[in-house]
Write an enzyme that holds these catalytic residues in place. Structure first.
Site, short mmCIF file in Angstrom:
data_model
loop_
_atom_site.label_atom_id
_atom_site.label_comp_id
_atom_site.label_asym_id
_atom_site.label_seq_id
_atom_site.Cartn_x
_atom_site.Cartn_y
_atom_site.Cartn_z
N LYS A 13 64.27 -10.57 5.15
CA LYS A 13 64.35 -9.86 3.88
C LYS A 13 64.43 -10.86 2.71
CE LYS A 13 66.59 -5.77 5.94
NZ LYS A 13 67.72 -4.82 5.83
N TYR A 34 60.45 2.39 4.34
CA TYR A 34 61.80 2.94 4.59
C TYR A 34 61.86 4.46 4.38
CZ TYR A 34 64.40 -1.44 5.35
OH TYR A 34 64.92 -2.60 5.87
N PHE A 36 71.48 5.16 -0.51
CA PHE A 36 71.14 3.76 -0.77
C PHE A 36 69.63 3.50 -0.82
CE2 PHE A 36 72.06 4.13 3.85
CZ PHE A 36 70.85 3.69 4.40
N ARG A 38 67.70 -6.78 18.18
CA ARG A 38 68.84 -6.12 17.52
C ARG A 38 70.14 -6.86 17.83
NH1 ARG A 38 67.82 -1.99 13.80
NH2 ARG A 38 69.84 -1.12 14.35
N THR A 48 74.42 -3.76 11.42
CA THR A 48 73.95 -3.54 10.05
C THR A 48 74.96 -4.08 9.03
OG1 THR A 48 72.93 -1.50 10.84
CG2 THR A 48 73.09 -1.78 8.46
N ARG A 73 73.18 -11.87 11.14
CA ARG A 73 73.85 -11.20 10.02
C ARG A 73 75.27 -11.72 9.82
NH1 ARG A 73 71.30 -5.19 11.23
NH2 ARG A 73 69.59 -5.32 9.72
N ASN A 93 71.30 -8.02 4.18
CA ASN A 93 71.68 -8.43 5.53
C ASN A 93 70.59 -9.22 6.26
OD1 ASN A 93 70.02 -6.27 6.01
ND2 ASN A 93 71.56 -4.99 7.01
N HIS A 148 65.50 -7.40 9.23
CA HIS A 148 65.26 -6.04 9.71
C HIS A 148 64.69 -6.15 11.11
CE1 HIS A 148 63.50 -2.05 10.20
NE2 HIS A 148 62.45 -2.71 10.68
N GLU A 161 56.06 0.66 12.49
CA GLU A 161 56.34 -0.47 11.59
C GLU A 161 55.33 -1.62 11.78
OE1 GLU A 161 60.48 -1.39 12.19
OE2 GLU A 161 61.12 0.48 11.26
P1 ATP Z 1 67.18 -2.44 9.35
O1 ATP Z 1 66.53 -1.07 9.43
O2 ATP Z 1 66.99 -3.12 8.03
O3 ATP Z 1 66.86 -3.30 10.53
P2 ATP Z 1 69.53 -1.30 10.43
O4 ATP Z 1 68.61 -0.57 11.35
O5 ATP Z 1 70.62 -2.13 11.01
O6 ATP Z 1 68.74 -2.24 9.47
P3 ATP Z 1 69.59 1.09 8.83
O7 ATP Z 1 70.63 2.12 9.05
O8 ATP Z 1 68.21 1.34 9.34
O9 ATP Z 1 70.17 -0.29 9.40
O10 ATP Z 1 69.53 0.79 7.27
C1 ATP Z 1 68.44 0.10 6.71
C2 ATP Z 1 68.92 -0.89 5.72
O11 ATP Z 1 69.49 -0.20 4.62
C3 ATP Z 1 70.04 -1.82 6.22
O12 ATP Z 1 69.59 -2.93 6.92
C4 ATP Z 1 70.67 -2.23 4.91
O13 ATP Z 1 69.89 -3.25 4.26
C5 ATP Z 1 70.58 -0.95 4.10
N1 ATP Z 1 71.78 -0.12 4.26
C6 ATP Z 1 72.19 0.55 5.37
N2 ATP Z 1 73.34 1.21 5.15
C7 ATP Z 1 73.67 0.95 3.86
C8 ATP Z 1 74.74 1.33 3.02
N3 ATP Z 1 75.73 2.12 3.47
N4 ATP Z 1 74.75 0.85 1.75
C9 ATP Z 1 73.76 0.06 1.28
N5 ATP Z 1 72.70 -0.34 2.04
C10 ATP Z 1 72.67 0.10 3.30
MG MG Z 2 66.91 0.52 10.70
#
Ligand code: ATP
Ligand code: MG
Length: 139
Positions: free
Chosen positions: A9, A49, A57, A85, A91, A102, A112, A115, A126
């Protein structure tokens, strides 16, 4: 063999940890099957997304994802979706295990660093979002 999409990212690129992230994949036996650096538009980030469009968010996340260049990669290997993962960590970096990307480099729940696709259906969507068949090594 399985494939997954990985993104370094904008915060990871800005922190100069592209090499560090890739090293962690390679030392864990994961192959890089495709890679490029791009700078997403807001519309492209929103499309990527889209699953999160109802989340509070979403707007902030898609702004962040367009704040600078990203590195997108197709990773390949046995159980690579779950393996990636695990290497990434939770996350929320505060809950991430020691030694994960992370835990080591994230600064908040949004910024973080990486992705990774979370299932085979999302991985397929994706990968297609960023790469065509000719851009993915097939050996
Ligand atoms: P990613 O999809 O980026 O690999 P993830 O699968 O661990 O991460 P998701 O739940 O898919 O997490 O959320 C996507 C992204 O949105 C997170 O990686 C983070 O950057 C952001 N995000 C998730 N939860 C929050 C939150 N509560 N507040 C702000 N940003 C968030
Ligand atoms: Mg995700």
């Amino acid at each position: 063999m399985e494939r997954t999409l990985s993104i370094i990212k904008p915060d990871g690129v800005a922190k100069n940890v592209i090499g560090e992230v890739i090293k962690r994949f390679e030392t864990n036996g994961i192959k890089i099957a495709a890679m490029k650096m791009i700078h997403l538009t807001k519309t492209q980030a929103q499309g990527f997304y889209a699953v999160h469009k109802e989340r509070p968010f979403y707007d902030s996340l898609t702004d962040f994802m367009t704040s600078g260049p990203i590195v997108v990669m197709v990773l390949e290997g046995k159980d690579v979706i779950a393996k990636n993962r695990k290497i990434m960590g939770a996350t929320n970096f505060e809950e991430a295990e020691a030694g994960t990307i992370r835990k080591d480099y994230a600064t908040n729940i949004e910024k973080n660093v990486v992705h990774g696709s979370d299932a085979s259906e999302t991985a397929a969507f994706e990968i297609k979002y960023f790469f065509n068949a000719l851009e993915i090594q097939n050996k």
